[in-house]
Design an enzyme around this catalytic site. Structure first.
Site, PDB file in Angstrom:
ATOM      1  N   ARG A   1      60.281   2.486 -94.737  1.00  7.26           N
ATOM      2  CA  ARG A   1      58.809   2.526 -94.859  1.00  7.26           C
ATOM      3  C   ARG A   1      58.317   3.880 -95.354  1.00  7.26           C
ATOM      4  NH1 ARG A   1      56.062  -1.834 -91.928  1.00  7.26           N
ATOM      5  NH2 ARG A   1      57.396  -3.556 -92.529  1.00  7.26           N
TER       6      ARG A   1
ATOM      7  N   ARG B   1      51.518   3.677 -94.638  1.00  4.69           N
ATOM      8  CA  ARG B   1      50.180   4.114 -94.198  1.00  4.69           C
ATOM      9  C   ARG B   1      50.117   5.525 -93.639  1.00  4.69           C
ATOM     10  NH1 ARG B   1      49.879  -1.236 -90.833  1.00  4.69           N
ATOM     11  NH2 ARG B   1      52.073  -0.678 -90.935  1.00  4.69           N
TER      12      ARG B   1
ATOM     13  N   ARG C   1      46.433   1.761-102.026  1.00  6.95           N
ATOM     14  CA  ARG C   1      46.233   0.406-101.489  1.00  6.95           C
ATOM     15  C   ARG C   1      44.779  -0.008-101.617  1.00  6.95           C
ATOM     16  NH1 ARG C   1      47.045  -0.934 -95.242  1.00  6.95           N
ATOM     17  NH2 ARG C   1      45.146   0.327 -95.273  1.00  6.95           N
TER      18      ARG C   1
ATOM     19  N   ASP D   1      57.755  -6.723-100.048  1.00  7.11           N
ATOM     20  CA  ASP D   1      57.887  -7.140 -98.649  1.00  7.11           C
ATOM     21  C   ASP D   1      58.875  -8.293 -98.537  1.00  7.11           C
ATOM     22  OD1 ASP D   1      56.390  -6.498 -95.951  1.00  7.11           O
ATOM     23  OD2 ASP D   1      56.832  -8.642 -95.967  1.00  7.11           O
TER      24      ASP D   1
ATOM     25  N   TYR E   1      59.895 -15.848 -89.315  1.00  8.27           N
ATOM     26  CA  TYR E   1      58.480 -15.757 -89.697  1.00  8.27           C
ATOM     27  C   TYR E   1      57.976 -17.093 -90.255  1.00  8.27           C
ATOM     28  CZ  TYR E   1      58.609 -10.696 -89.055  1.00  8.27           C
ATOM     29  OH  TYR E   1      58.723  -9.441 -88.514  1.00  8.27           O
TER      30      TYR E   1
HETATM   31  O1  CP3 Z   1      60.361   0.711 -96.765  1.00  4.04           O
HETATM   32  C1  CP3 Z   1      59.556   0.775 -97.711  1.00  4.04           C
HETATM   33  O2  CP3 Z   1      58.814   1.770 -97.912  1.00  4.04           O
HETATM   34  C2  CP3 Z   1      59.574  -0.343 -98.739  1.00  4.04           C
HETATM   35  C3  CP3 Z   1      58.658  -1.428 -98.556  1.00  4.04           C
HETATM   36  C4  CP3 Z   1      58.811  -2.371 -97.373  1.00  4.04           C
HETATM   37  C5  CP3 Z   1      57.695  -2.921 -96.695  1.00  4.04           C
HETATM   38  N1  CP3 Z   1      58.158  -3.859 -95.826  1.00  4.04           N
HETATM   39  C6  CP3 Z   1      56.304  -2.568 -96.962  1.00  4.04           C
HETATM   40  C7  CP3 Z   1      55.282  -2.905 -95.963  1.00  4.04           C
HETATM   41  C8  CP3 Z   1      59.951  -2.939 -96.805  1.00  4.04           C
HETATM   42  C9  CP3 Z   1      61.414  -2.647 -97.093  1.00  4.04           C
HETATM   43  C10 CP3 Z   1      59.511  -3.888 -95.829  1.00  4.04           C
HETATM   44  C11 CP3 Z   1      60.442  -4.736 -95.063  1.00  4.04           C
HETATM   45  C12 CP3 Z   1      59.886  -5.627 -94.025  1.00  4.04           C
HETATM   46  N2  CP3 Z   1      58.713  -6.321 -94.032  1.00  4.04           N
HETATM   47  C13 CP3 Z   1      60.597  -5.996 -92.853  1.00  4.04           C
HETATM   48  C14 CP3 Z   1      62.001  -5.550 -92.494  1.00  4.04           C
HETATM   49  C15 CP3 Z   1      62.063  -4.175 -91.928  1.00  4.04           C
HETATM   50  C16 CP3 Z   1      61.432  -4.032 -90.569  1.00  4.04           C
HETATM   51  O3  CP3 Z   1      60.392  -3.338 -90.527  1.00  4.04           O
HETATM   52  O4  CP3 Z   1      61.966  -4.545 -89.604  1.00  4.04           O
HETATM   53  C17 CP3 Z   1      59.776  -6.869 -92.128  1.00  4.04           C
HETATM   54  C18 CP3 Z   1      60.107  -7.508 -90.780  1.00  4.04           C
HETATM   55  C19 CP3 Z   1      58.595  -7.071 -92.893  1.00  4.04           C
HETATM   56  C20 CP3 Z   1      57.440  -7.969 -92.571  1.00  4.04           C
HETATM   57  C21 CP3 Z   1      56.196  -7.216 -92.394  1.00  4.04           C
HETATM   58  N3  CP3 Z   1      55.523  -6.589 -93.416  1.00  4.04           N
HETATM   59  C22 CP3 Z   1      55.495  -7.015 -91.195  1.00  4.04           C
HETATM   60  C23 CP3 Z   1      55.913  -7.533 -89.828  1.00  4.04           C
HETATM   61  C24 CP3 Z   1      54.371  -6.248 -91.507  1.00  4.04           C
HETATM   62  C25 CP3 Z   1      53.253  -5.884 -90.573  1.00  4.04           C
HETATM   63  C26 CP3 Z   1      53.626  -4.749 -89.687  1.00  4.04           C
HETATM   64  C27 CP3 Z   1      53.204  -3.472 -90.324  1.00  4.04           C
HETATM   65  O5  CP3 Z   1      54.009  -2.526 -90.346  1.00  4.04           O
HETATM   66  O6  CP3 Z   1      52.061  -3.446 -90.796  1.00  4.04           O
HETATM   67  C28 CP3 Z   1      54.421  -5.943 -92.889  1.00  4.04           C
HETATM   68  C29 CP3 Z   1      53.453  -5.142 -93.665  1.00  4.04           C
HETATM   69  C30 CP3 Z   1      54.003  -4.030 -94.510  1.00  4.04           C
HETATM   70  N4  CP3 Z   1      55.136  -4.081 -95.272  1.00  4.04           N
HETATM   71  C31 CP3 Z   1      53.369  -2.766 -94.711  1.00  4.04           C
HETATM   72  C32 CP3 Z   1      54.159  -2.065 -95.621  1.00  4.04           C
HETATM   73  C33 CP3 Z   1      53.903  -0.698 -96.198  1.00  4.04           C
HETATM   74  C34 CP3 Z   1      52.053  -2.325 -94.117  1.00  4.04           C
HETATM   75  C35 CP3 Z   1      50.962  -3.057 -94.812  1.00  4.04           C
HETATM   76  C36 CP3 Z   1      49.733  -2.240 -95.069  1.00  4.04           C
HETATM   77  O7  CP3 Z   1      49.759  -1.345 -95.920  1.00  4.04           O
HETATM   78  O8  CP3 Z   1      48.720  -2.549 -94.427  1.00  4.04           O
END
Ligand code: CP3
Length: 346
Positions: A25, A29, A38, A75, A152
């Site tokens: 990540r 944010r 964003r 994602d 999911y």
């Molecule tokens: O790592 C990185 O910088 C690359 C991008 C990336 C994102 N999600 C961006 C993201 C990667 C590799 C993921 C993987 C991901 N997504 C996983 C596996 C890794 C882990 O965290 O266990 C999972 C389970 C998801 C599903 C997901 N996406 C969830 C549960 C959420 C909400 C929780 C949260 O952190 O907000 C997301 C949203 C998400 N994916 C964000 C980002 C930057 C935040 C969204 C925002 O900007 O509001």
């Protein structure tokens, strides 16, 4: 010719004096420049599908911190969306999807080969990045592991114990297996195109592997990861794969041999010394600083970072967090972690 980028060298088994470093990540944010881009895109999903802006946020942490790798901004839930599920993000709560509960729901899904219709902008993001990344930075593509993606899709959201997916697996194994098969095929197609578009490494995120035990772990964590890895390596000989069976505990032992991955990513519940003795013996490991240090910083961050580098110093290692940095993470602490890894920092 031997790879020169440090991340690829570690993945090939080389022991380096300073481990390459990136952060789960890392585009997110906690960075003001991410929040600004964003807002420009409108929302998170629009950002994922806007190739120019997705490439821009992928580059932001590279410019700011000089990480050794960039991870594609996208994602794991884009695959369900590409198969036909509705997907949206509730602000402050997380993802929501249309639920998969019956054979009729499944029948509405697209065949695996159709996912490119939706995912083409993601490949374009990678192509832009291959042009814009510094020469020493490795480009990582990724997808969710089938089990994690299925949890999911079945629940329609994140769940603390993956209960709905376990229930479907027990009560309707034929439907559950059909879903796992479709996700596996789609993931192979998706990752293969990512490699064609420029990904030099791919990572498979099995964030909920820890809730699979016994034979279920073999069938639903090891087997799909082994199949995806074998298919990718058959199509793209030599492509390195990182597996992340989060919270797998003892099942980290033997994971690389059972799946064929080149590197195992460790979550922060794993003791580094234990992992050096039981997991790193068979190849590269990645990890595993607890993300809360990015919020708290200070001596504990420096101490833990040094301890992890020390524990893994005799074998191939990629430094990372044990899970993603949270929105409360402080960029100054990220810099302190990097300085500590690269210069020992005092
Ligand atoms: O790592 C990185 O910088 C690359 C991008 C990336 C994102 N999600 C961006 C993201 C990667 C590799 C993921 C993987 C991901 N997504 C996983 C596996 C890794 C882990 O965290 O266990 C999972 C389970 C998801 C599903 C997901 N996406 C969830 C549960 C959420 C909400 C929780 C949260 O952190 O907000 C997301 C949203 C998400 N994916 C964000 C980002 C930057 C935040 C969204 C925002 O900007 O509001």
């Amino acid at each position: 010719m031997a790879p020169r980028k440090t991340l690829l060298r570690a993945l090939a088994g080389e022991v380096l004096p300073v481990p390459p470093i990136w952060m789960m990540r890392q585009a997110g944010r906690y960075l003001p420049e991410y929040r600004a881009t964003r807002a420009q895109a409108g929302d998170f999903l629009s950002l994922c599908y806007n190739s120019e802006l997705a490439a821009e946020v992928t580059l932001q942490p590279i410019r700011r911190f000089g990480f050794d790798a960039a991870i594609l901004f996208a994602d794991i839930l884009l695959i369900p969306q590409a198969l036909g599920a509705d997907l949206w993000f509730e602000t402050g709560e997380g993802p929501r999807l249309s639920k998969l509960e019956t054979e009729a729901d499944f029948a509405r899904f697209a065949p695996a080969s159709d996912v490119h219709d939706t995912l083409t902008p993601i490949y374009e993001t990678l192509r832009i990045l291959t042009r814009e990344l510094p020469a020493e930075t490795t480009l990582i593509g990724f997808a969710g592991a089938p089990w994690t993606v299925a949890t999911y899709m079945i629940a329609g959201r994140g769940t603390p114990d993956q209960g709905p997916a376990h229930t479907l697996k027990r009560e309707n194994p034929a439907l559950f297996d059909a879903l796992m098969e479709r996700i596996t095929e789609a993931t192979i197609e998706y990752l293969s195109r990512q490699v064609e578009a420029g990904a030099e490494v791919v990572k498979i995120f099995d964030s909920w592997a820890g809730s699979l035990t016994g034979d279920d772990f073999d069938r639903y964590a090891l087997a799909p990861c082994a199949r995806i890895t074998a298919a990718l390596k058959a199509r793209h000989p030599g492509i390195p794969v990182i597996g992340f069976p989060r919270e797998a505990g003892e099942r980290y032992i033997g994971f690389a041999q059972a799946t064929g991955v080149d590197c195992v990513a460790l979550d922060n519940s794993v003791d580094a010394q234990w992992a050096a003795e039981h997991v790193q013996t068979t190849g590269c490991v990645q990890g595993n600083l607890a993300p809360h240090h990015m919020v708290e910083g200070g001596d504990a961050l420096v101490r833990e970072t040094r301890a992890i580098c020390q524990a893994f110093s005799a074998g191939p290692h990629i430094f990372n967090l044990g899970h993603g940095i949270t929105p409360q993470g402080n960029p100054d602490n990220v810099q302190l972690m990097i300085d500590t890894v690269r210069h020992g920092s005092d």
